[in-house]
Scaffold this active site. Sequence first.
Site, mmCIF file in Angstrom:
data_model
loop_
_atom_site.group_PDB
_atom_site.id
_atom_site.type_symbol
_atom_site.label_atom_id
_atom_site.label_comp_id
_atom_site.label_asym_id
_atom_site.label_seq_id
_atom_site.Cartn_x
_atom_site.Cartn_y
_atom_site.Cartn_z
ATOM 1 N N LYS A 41 15.419 -7.216 7.450
ATOM 2 C CA LYS A 41 14.195 -7.467 8.220
ATOM 3 C C LYS A 41 13.093 -7.970 7.302
ATOM 4 O O LYS A 41 12.496 -7.225 6.542
ATOM 5 C CB LYS A 41 13.682 -6.216 8.942
ATOM 6 C CG LYS A 41 12.638 -6.622 9.988
ATOM 7 C CD LYS A 41 11.591 -5.583 10.311
ATOM 8 C CE LYS A 41 10.340 -5.633 9.503
ATOM 9 N NZ LYS A 41 9.463 -6.800 9.681
ATOM 10 N N GLY B 8 7.433 -2.409 -0.121
ATOM 11 C CA GLY B 8 6.210 -2.641 0.625
ATOM 12 C C GLY B 8 5.153 -1.644 0.221
ATOM 13 O O GLY B 8 5.171 -1.098 -0.893
ATOM 14 N N THR C 171 2.818 1.631 -0.142
ATOM 15 C CA THR C 171 3.149 3.035 -0.387
ATOM 16 C C THR C 171 3.037 3.857 0.892
ATOM 17 O O THR C 171 3.896 4.703 1.171
ATOM 18 C CB THR C 171 2.261 3.612 -1.508
ATOM 19 O OG1 THR C 171 2.590 2.907 -2.712
ATOM 20 C CG2 THR C 171 2.516 5.095 -1.740
ATOM 21 N N GLY D 181 6.022 3.215 3.017
ATOM 22 C CA GLY D 181 7.177 3.877 2.390
ATOM 23 C C GLY D 181 7.220 5.362 2.698
ATOM 24 O O GLY D 181 8.283 5.931 2.991
ATOM 25 N N CYS E 226 3.611 -6.771 -6.993
ATOM 26 C CA CYS E 226 3.532 -5.308 -7.067
ATOM 27 C C CYS E 226 3.287 -4.828 -8.489
ATOM 28 O O CYS E 226 2.634 -3.827 -8.701
ATOM 29 C CB CYS E 226 4.785 -4.697 -6.479
ATOM 30 S SG CYS E 226 6.253 -5.555 -6.998
HETATM 31 P P1 NAP Z 1 4.150 -3.281 4.400
HETATM 32 O O1 NAP Z 1 3.143 -3.350 5.462
HETATM 33 O O2 NAP Z 1 4.559 -1.950 3.924
HETATM 34 O O3 NAP Z 1 5.385 -4.119 4.939
HETATM 35 C C1 NAP Z 1 6.610 -4.203 4.279
HETATM 36 C C2 NAP Z 1 7.693 -4.367 5.304
HETATM 37 O O4 NAP Z 1 7.796 -3.173 6.083
HETATM 38 C C3 NAP Z 1 7.436 -5.486 6.305
HETATM 39 O O5 NAP Z 1 8.665 -6.075 6.648
HETATM 40 C C4 NAP Z 1 6.833 -4.735 7.477
HETATM 41 O O6 NAP Z 1 6.947 -5.419 8.699
HETATM 42 C C5 NAP Z 1 7.666 -3.484 7.459
HETATM 43 N N1 NAP Z 1 7.087 -2.329 8.139
HETATM 44 C C6 NAP Z 1 5.781 -2.072 8.405
HETATM 45 N N2 NAP Z 1 5.676 -0.907 9.066
HETATM 46 C C7 NAP Z 1 6.921 -0.409 9.221
HETATM 47 C C8 NAP Z 1 7.459 0.768 9.840
HETATM 48 N N3 NAP Z 1 6.701 1.675 10.391
HETATM 49 N N4 NAP Z 1 8.801 0.942 9.812
HETATM 50 C C9 NAP Z 1 9.600 0.037 9.227
HETATM 51 N N5 NAP Z 1 9.152 -1.087 8.655
HETATM 52 C C10 NAP Z 1 7.829 -1.311 8.633
HETATM 53 O O7 NAP Z 1 3.741 -4.077 3.102
HETATM 54 P P2 NAP Z 1 3.203 -5.549 3.051
HETATM 55 O O8 NAP Z 1 1.823 -5.473 3.627
HETATM 56 O O9 NAP Z 1 4.164 -6.486 3.619
HETATM 57 O O10 NAP Z 1 3.218 -5.824 1.458
HETATM 58 C C11 NAP Z 1 2.203 -5.435 0.584
HETATM 59 C C12 NAP Z 1 2.527 -4.141 -0.145
HETATM 60 O O11 NAP Z 1 3.858 -4.126 -0.642
HETATM 61 C C13 NAP Z 1 1.673 -3.892 -1.343
HETATM 62 O O12 NAP Z 1 1.139 -2.603 -1.292
HETATM 63 C C14 NAP Z 1 2.616 -4.026 -2.539
HETATM 64 O O13 NAP Z 1 2.321 -3.268 -3.657
HETATM 65 C C15 NAP Z 1 3.900 -3.631 -1.994
HETATM 66 N N6 NAP Z 1 4.979 -4.284 -2.760
HETATM 67 C C16 NAP Z 1 5.710 -3.553 -3.653
HETATM 68 C C17 NAP Z 1 6.715 -4.146 -4.363
HETATM 69 C C18 NAP Z 1 7.580 -3.411 -5.349
HETATM 70 O O14 NAP Z 1 8.575 -3.947 -5.794
HETATM 71 N N7 NAP Z 1 7.246 -2.202 -5.709
HETATM 72 C C19 NAP Z 1 6.982 -5.493 -4.159
HETATM 73 C C20 NAP Z 1 6.218 -6.191 -3.258
HETATM 74 C C21 NAP Z 1 5.217 -5.572 -2.560
HETATM 75 P P3 NAP Z 1 5.683 -6.316 9.185
HETATM 76 O O15 NAP Z 1 5.580 -7.431 8.233
HETATM 77 O O16 NAP Z 1 6.106 -6.768 10.534
HETATM 78 O O17 NAP Z 1 4.492 -5.435 9.192
#
Ligand code: NAP
Length: 483
Positions: free
Chosen positions: A176, A229, A231, A234, A285
């Site tokens: 996804k 994604g 924290t 997660g 990240c």
């Molecule tokens: P996000 O909102 O957590 O989204 C990540 C993924 O999870 C997306 O596909 C999102 O779908 C999905 N998602 C959201 N809510 C969910 C739920 N309740 N259940 C299951 N899936 C769900 O993060 P983002 O805004 O896309 O990315 C930014 C964040 O990611 C930053 O905080 C960054 O630090 C972190 N990040 C970490 C790493 C690492 O390797 N540690 C790498 C990249 C990014 P939708 O897009 O439809 O909301």
Amino acid sequence: MMLGRKQLLIDGEWRDASDGKTQPVVNPATEEVIAEVASATAEDVDAAVRAARAALEGPWGKMSARERGRLVYKLGERLMAQADDMARLETLHNGKPITESRHVEIPMAAECLQYFAGWADKVHGETVPVKGGQLVYTLREPVGVVAAIVPWNFPLLIAVWKVAPALAMGNTVILKPASQTPLTALALGEMATELGFPAGVLNVITGSGSTTGQAIVDHPGINKIAFTGDTSTGKGIMRSAADTLKHITLELGGKSPNIVFADADLDAAVRGATMGIFYGKGEVCAAGSRLLVEASIKDEFLTKVAERTKKMVAGDPMNPKTRFGAISSKTQLERVLQYVETAKNEGATLLAGGERVDIGTGKGYFMQPTVFGNVTVDMTIAKEEIFGPVLAAIEFADVDDAIEKANASIYGLASGVWTSDIKKAHYVASKLKAGTVWINTYNVYDTAAAFGGYKQSGFGREMSMHALEYYTQVKTVWVDLAQ
Ligand code: NAP
Ligand code: MG
């Protein structure tokens, strides 16, 4: 440019969402809608799970490890063969410079597939020297149906970090992508289908996190969730996954310190400090978002950092000369600019950038790379992940103070150390609470090197042989040999 309507890939077939709903994909550099993708329902997720399970019990489970590896290898080859098209797609939905997509992200994704393809027939069980009269051996089996839920910053690469080891180890996958950036994941699914991966081995499901993502997390037929994604997302996934006790690996946020000692090669450190935060528009990240500078060189060093930052100008991501693209979405741009205001209000000194910019088109989510000095550890921009091009510079007095300030974070994804003293470099590396330490460099990755978090940056490791552990489980078989 309109790419049309994209369907879900379930069981080797393209289909609309069960309720026919779609969601738009926007190019952040032009604000145009470039595609409509299906919004998968819980019913669609269930269909994908059934397809993935059938493939696991059927053709995929029966295929030899070597043959599986060969297919995964070919997927990497195909990705490189279509690197120009894939890079364009990645830049269209993400806003990153085409140079980064074409020469960094897509090649790294292809290499990752080929690296894990090589492991397919090299991971196996063992015989165990137990007490007499018994033969014990182990089988290393796939975890089962793996769901990969990924963000928008490196849409294809982060997906492949999960898909490659999962497939190589014999799992089936439901991928996804993030709502903002679904196009390259769908293209990867298309390539796998064309290459002859059995139906159901790689399903690609688009849709919102709250509906599609949550349905994945709640589905009892999924054995593992590999998530990258935010924290907070997660944590929610971990709570929900507890109900069905799924395996989980989480790659979450960061607030990584980049530590510059007075004895460093300062010009190299200036380049490392700016590239460490501004590569990928700071939507990385592991971005070195906290610049820790030794007090004795602080003014000189920050002057150089600010000068270099002011030369970085946002431009059209499709132009091969552009090095700094568009912020990924309107929401993200607003969020980042809000942090800039907060930093000013809390008393940090703006040294460069800080404004939204127009690249001459009157459209797009562009801003200046931004540097703040006089940041203290209690300020918001020193604590919270901004996930944008904002650098927070903090001074330190000596080695102990640097280590203490570097570790004063809930996160622990990455870190950097700049010094010409090898003893100091390795001592500091040993003390940093982070999954990666870069010495006299920053933001370098290789598929053979593990990547992942300490503390609230998550757990599990991606890339490298260590990732294999998270996509397999060990079965112990006891055989009575007593005569
Ligand atoms: P996000 O909102 O957590 O989204 C990540 C993924 O999870 C997306 O596909 C999102 O779908 C999905 N998602 C959201 N809510 C969910 C739920 N309740 N259940 C299951 N899936 C769900 O993060 P983002 O805004 O896309 O990315 C930014 C964040 O990611 C930053 O905080 C960054 O630090 C972190 N990040 C970490 C790493 C690492 O390797 N540690 C790498 C990249 C990014 P939708 O897009 O439809 O909301
Ligand atoms: Mg989000």
